[in-house]
Design an enzyme around this catalytic site. Structure first.
Site, PDB file in Angstrom:
ATOM      1  N   ASP A   1       0.845  -6.647  -1.911  1.00 17.66           N
ATOM      2  CA  ASP A   1       2.007  -6.638  -2.788  1.00 17.66           C
ATOM      3  C   ASP A   1       1.887  -7.734  -3.842  1.00 17.66           C
ATOM      4  O   ASP A   1       1.197  -8.734  -3.646  1.00 17.66           O
ATOM      5  CB  ASP A   1       3.291  -6.858  -1.985  1.00 17.66           C
ATOM      6  CG  ASP A   1       3.756  -5.609  -1.262  1.00 17.66           C
ATOM      7  OD1 ASP A   1       3.314  -4.504  -1.626  1.00 17.66           O
ATOM      8  OD2 ASP A   1       4.573  -5.740  -0.322  1.00 17.66           O
TER       9      ASP A   1
ATOM     10  N   ARG B   1      -1.402   0.062  -7.311  1.00 20.77           N
ATOM     11  CA  ARG B   1      -0.048   0.605  -7.214  1.00 20.77           C
ATOM     12  C   ARG B   1       0.766  -0.003  -8.351  1.00 20.77           C
ATOM     13  O   ARG B   1       0.907  -1.234  -8.447  1.00 20.77           O
ATOM     14  CB  ARG B   1       0.602   0.248  -5.877  1.00 20.77           C
ATOM     15  CG  ARG B   1       2.032   0.798  -5.761  1.00 20.77           C
ATOM     16  CD  ARG B   1       2.632   0.562  -4.390  1.00 20.77           C
ATOM     17  NE  ARG B   1       3.026  -0.807  -4.177  1.00 20.77           N
ATOM     18  CZ  ARG B   1       2.794  -1.490  -3.068  1.00 20.77           C
ATOM     19  NH1 ARG B   1       2.114  -0.936  -2.083  1.00 20.77           N
ATOM     20  NH2 ARG B   1       3.216  -2.722  -2.949  1.00 20.77           N
TER      21      ARG B   1
END
Length: 325
Positions: free
Chosen positions: A135, A188
């Protein structure tokens, strides 16, 4: 600054108030309300949610909530929990991967500590046929995070094992994306959920949306199995039109969304035959994540307010609406 920016800054501010966090997490009503966006506090609950999603044609990304760890033993415990989670995903034969935050693994304490933990997690994932997303957090952590990702790639963790998130609202992300494309990285793409200065991030929603679309088009054309993480219907529709116009087959990318957010849109994506993966967070440290979800969309705040008049609210299964979508 637009409403979205004001909301984000307000709720990010709340998410960082430790005293408020301690009071709120003891409140039973808010704990129940947070279950709209958080699978539960244990990996068993998260895996159960993943299994339900899988049964409906949706993959999952499981994330143990936590960030900015201040003690080495907590960082090592988080790393061990992720290795156990990967094993449990394999044992249950779930269509699921994991997402980790480098500050949860000890970045504020020691780069060596977090790098060792990431290598162990990725090696375990490779052994089990799993996958690890890294992340992206607040802007001050972007360069260390990308450096750690490059180090993992140099040590042999390929794009089939580890990928990384980029935040479209940061000015630097266009160049970061070009660097990652040259590495053949799995990326992502998200908009970004932290309160950032206009010196480093686009301050207006229209500017963020424009940046997101530019980066998304590059990813769709040149990316390696990119993840388009959005709940914006217009951007999603643009992605589908762009892919069709450029002959990009549906199996070359996937959409990603958050657990509990726009479940109506999630159901539509699945019905239309597109790949979808839902980000499923869990764990006792849910307060900062919950606050950021409220800050992202006015509809999420409306959901919270409506829940005030619903005693004993319980989240419904995927594809059924409870409250504002």
């Amino acid at each position: 600054m637009d409403l979205e920016g004001v909301l984000r800054r307000f709720f990010v501010f709340l998410s960082e108030q430790r005293g408020l966090k301690e009071r709120v997490t003891r409140n039973g009503w808010l704990r129940r309300t947070a279950r709209r966006f958080v699978a539960g506090e244990t990996w068993e609950e998260a895996c159960a949610v993943a299994a339900r999603l899988n049964a409906q044609g949706v993959a999952a990304t499981l994330n143990l909530l936590g960030e900015r760890t201040t003690r080495a033993e907590e960082a090592r415990a988080a790393a061990a929990a992720y290795r156990e989670l990967l094993s449990e995903i394999r044992r249950r034969q779930l269509r699921a991967d994991i997402a980790v935050k480098v500050t949860q693994l000890g970045l504020d304490l020691s780069r060596e500590l977090v790098e060792e933990s990431l290598r162990e997690i990725c090696a375990h994932a490779q052994h089990l046929g799993g996958f690890v997303w890294i992340d992206m957090e607040a802007s001050r952590y972007v360069e260390p995070t990308l450096s750690l990702y490059r180090s993992l790639r140099a040590s042999g963790s390929g794009p089939e094992v580890v990928g990384v998130a980029l935040q479209a609202y940061l000015y630097r992300s266009e160049q970061d994306l070009e660097d990652l494309l040259r590495l053949g990285a799995r990326v992502r793409l998200v908009k970004g959920a932290y309160a950032e200065s206009p010196a480093v991030a686009y301050p207006r929603k229209a500017e963020v949306d424009g940046a997101y679309v530019r980066l998304m088009e590059r990813l769709l054309q040149e990316g390696h199995e990119p993840a388009i993480a959005t709940h914006d219907e217009r951007i999603l529709a643009h992605a589908l039109r762009f892919a069709k116009a450029h002959g990009i087959l549906p199996d070359r990318f996937e959409f990603q969304m958050l657990y509990g957010v726009r479940r109506d849109l999630q159901a539509w994506v699945v019905r239309e035959g597109h790949r979808l993966r839902v980000y499923v967070p869990y764990g006792p440290d849910w307060f900062p994540y919950f606050m950021r979800r409220l800050g992202e969309r006015p509809a999420n705040v409306a959901f919270l307010l409506r829940s005030l008049v619903r005693e004993g609210w319980v989240p419904e299964g995927f594809g059924r609406c409870s409250g504002v979508e």
